[in-house]
Design a protein around this motif. Structure first.
Motif, PDB file in Angstrom:
ATOM      1  N   GLU A 154     -12.339  -2.108  11.537  1.00  0.00           N
ATOM      2  CA  GLU A 154     -11.298  -1.169  11.122  1.00  0.00           C
ATOM      3  C   GLU A 154     -10.195  -1.880  10.342  1.00  0.00           C
ATOM      4  O   GLU A 154      -9.685  -1.356   9.348  1.00  0.00           O
ATOM      5  N   ARG A 155      -9.819  -3.081  10.778  1.00  0.00           N
ATOM      6  CA  ARG A 155      -8.797  -3.861  10.063  1.00  0.00           C
ATOM      7  C   ARG A 155      -9.284  -4.219   8.665  1.00  0.00           C
ATOM      8  O   ARG A 155      -8.549  -4.094   7.685  1.00  0.00           O
ATOM      9  N   GLN A 156     -10.535  -4.643   8.568  1.00  0.00           N
ATOM     10  CA  GLN A 156     -11.106  -5.010   7.280  1.00  0.00           C
ATOM     11  C   GLN A 156     -11.206  -3.803   6.349  1.00  0.00           C
ATOM     12  O   GLN A 156     -10.862  -3.884   5.172  1.00  0.00           O
ATOM     13  N   LEU A 157     -11.655  -2.669   6.880  1.00  0.00           N
ATOM     14  CA  LEU A 157     -11.783  -1.458   6.064  1.00  0.00           C
ATOM     15  C   LEU A 157     -10.413  -0.989   5.553  1.00  0.00           C
ATOM     16  O   LEU A 157     -10.268  -0.666   4.378  1.00  0.00           O
ATOM     17  N   ALA A 158      -9.424  -0.975   6.419  1.00  0.00           N
ATOM     18  CA  ALA A 158      -8.072  -0.561   6.003  1.00  0.00           C
ATOM     19  C   ALA A 158      -7.538  -1.481   4.913  1.00  0.00           C
ATOM     20  O   ALA A 158      -6.957  -1.014   3.922  1.00  0.00           O
ATOM     21  N   PRO A 175       0.819  -1.214   0.000  1.00  0.00           N
ATOM     22  CA  PRO A 175       0.000   0.000   0.000  1.00  0.00           C
ATOM     23  C   PRO A 175       0.852   1.263   0.000  1.00  0.00           C
ATOM     24  O   PRO A 175       1.939   1.280   0.558  1.00  0.00           O
ATOM     25  N   ASN A 176       0.336   2.320  -0.639  1.00  0.00           N
ATOM     26  CA  ASN A 176       0.983   3.624  -0.594  1.00  0.00           C
ATOM     27  C   ASN A 176       0.197   4.601   0.263  1.00  0.00           C
ATOM     28  O   ASN A 176       0.524   5.771   0.324  1.00  0.00           O
ATOM     29  N   ARG A 177      -0.862   4.148   0.886  1.00  0.00           N
ATOM     30  CA  ARG A 177      -1.614   4.942   1.847  1.00  0.00           C
ATOM     31  C   ARG A 177      -1.253   4.409   3.220  1.00  0.00           C
ATOM     32  O   ARG A 177      -1.247   3.195   3.436  1.00  0.00           O
ATOM     33  N   ASP A 229      -2.305  -7.472   9.411  1.00  0.00           N
ATOM     34  CA  ASP A 229      -3.438  -7.571   8.482  1.00  0.00           C
ATOM     35  C   ASP A 229      -3.418  -6.493   7.408  1.00  0.00           C
ATOM     36  O   ASP A 229      -3.996  -6.675   6.341  1.00  0.00           O
ATOM     37  N   THR A 230      -2.777  -5.371   7.686  1.00  0.00           N
ATOM     38  CA  THR A 230      -2.800  -4.240   6.746  1.00  0.00           C
ATOM     39  C   THR A 230      -1.447  -3.977   6.084  1.00  0.00           C
ATOM     40  O   THR A 230      -1.251  -2.935   5.473  1.00  0.00           O
ATOM     41  N   SER A 231      -0.511  -4.907   6.215  1.00  0.00           N
ATOM     42  CA  SER A 231       0.854  -4.764   5.657  1.00  0.00           C
ATOM     43  C   SER A 231       1.615  -3.609   6.279  1.00  0.00           C
ATOM     44  O   SER A 231       2.464  -2.993   5.642  1.00  0.00           O
ATOM     45  N   GLY A 232       1.283  -3.282   7.521  1.00  0.00           N
ATOM     46  CA  GLY A 232       1.978  -2.208   8.233  1.00  0.00           C
ATOM     47  C   GLY A 232       3.165  -2.733   9.035  1.00  0.00           C
ATOM     48  O   GLY A 232       3.418  -3.933   9.086  1.00  0.00           O
ATOM     49  N   GLU A 233       3.860  -1.830   9.665  1.00  0.00           N
ATOM     50  CA  GLU A 233       5.004  -2.158  10.519  1.00  0.00           C
ATOM     51  C   GLU A 233       4.618  -1.959  11.974  1.00  0.00           C
ATOM     52  O   GLU A 233       3.691  -1.210  12.281  1.00  0.00           O
ATOM     53  N   GLY A 276      -6.737  -0.491   0.996  1.00  0.00           N
ATOM     54  CA  GLY A 276      -5.308  -0.527   0.685  1.00  0.00           C
ATOM     55  C   GLY A 276      -4.495   0.402   1.568  1.00  0.00           C
ATOM     56  O   GLY A 276      -3.539   1.016   1.113  1.00  0.00           O
ATOM     57  N   VAL A 277      -4.876   0.516   2.830  1.00  0.00           N
ATOM     58  CA  VAL A 277      -4.184   1.395   3.773  1.00  0.00           C
ATOM     59  C   VAL A 277      -3.347   0.546   4.729  1.00  0.00           C
ATOM     60  O   VAL A 277      -3.866  -0.365   5.376  1.00  0.00           O
ATOM     61  N   ALA A 278      -2.058   0.832   4.811  1.00  0.00           N
ATOM     62  CA  ALA A 278      -1.182   0.162   5.767  1.00  0.00           C
ATOM     63  C   ALA A 278      -1.255   0.918   7.093  1.00  0.00           C
ATOM     64  O   ALA A 278      -1.099   2.134   7.117  1.00  0.00           O
ATOM     65  N   VAL A 279      -1.522   0.190   8.170  1.00  0.00           N
ATOM     66  CA  VAL A 279      -1.569   0.813   9.486  1.00  0.00           C
ATOM     67  C   VAL A 279      -0.294   0.434  10.226  1.00  0.00           C
ATOM     68  O   VAL A 279      -0.042  -0.739  10.494  1.00  0.00           O
ATOM     69  N   HIS A 280       0.510   1.445  10.527  1.00  0.00           N
ATOM     70  CA  HIS A 280       1.763   1.254  11.259  1.00  0.00           C
ATOM     71  C   HIS A 280       1.479   1.615  12.712  1.00  0.00           C
ATOM     72  O   HIS A 280       1.082   2.745  13.000  1.00  0.00           O
ATOM     73  N   THR A 281       1.661   0.658  13.616  1.00  0.00           N
ATOM     74  CA  THR A 281       1.337   0.895  15.018  1.00  0.00           C
ATOM     75  C   THR A 281       2.583   1.270  15.803  1.00  0.00           C
ATOM     76  O   THR A 281       3.650   0.683  15.616  1.00  0.00           O
TER      77      THR A 281
END
Length: 100
Positions: A49-53, A27-29, A80-84, A57-62
């Motif tokens: 929220e995980r499903q919507l992201a 993702p680029n978002r 789940d969102t390809s975040g870090e 195509g939104v990566a959530v970085h926690t």
């Protein structure tokens, strides 16, 4: 990997498309989610929220800020969102952010 921020620094990034490298969708978002990990209302597992992201195509970085163990839901959200996943640790007047 370690990134240093002063206690008054902040950063955000946002773009509107996605990319593919070696056939892997990236993702680029992006959302940078800073939290103490303590749920105060709503679904503690953030299923919708995980499903919507993921759908958008939104990566959530926690970034977990706390002295306890990072809650497993933050791992789910990032994975789940390809975040870090990161953890912020205070050392004097500096906050060190470590990749988990």
């Amino acid at each position: 990997t370690e990134t240093q921020f002063s206690s008054s620094s902040s950063s955000s990034s946002r773009s509107s498309s996605s990319s593919s490298r070696n056939g892997i969708h990236r993702p680029n978002r992006h959302i940078l989610f800073l939290t103490d990990g303590l749920p105060n209302q709503g679904d503690c597992r953030v299923i919708d929220e995980r499903q919507l992201a993921t759908t958008l195509g939104v990566a959530v970085h926690t970034v977990f800020i706390g002295y306890q163990r990072s809650p497993p839901v933050l791992d789910l959200l990032s994975n789940d969102t390809s975040g870090e996943r990161f953890r912020a640790v205070r050392s004097g007047s500096t906050i060190r952010v470590e990749r988990r």
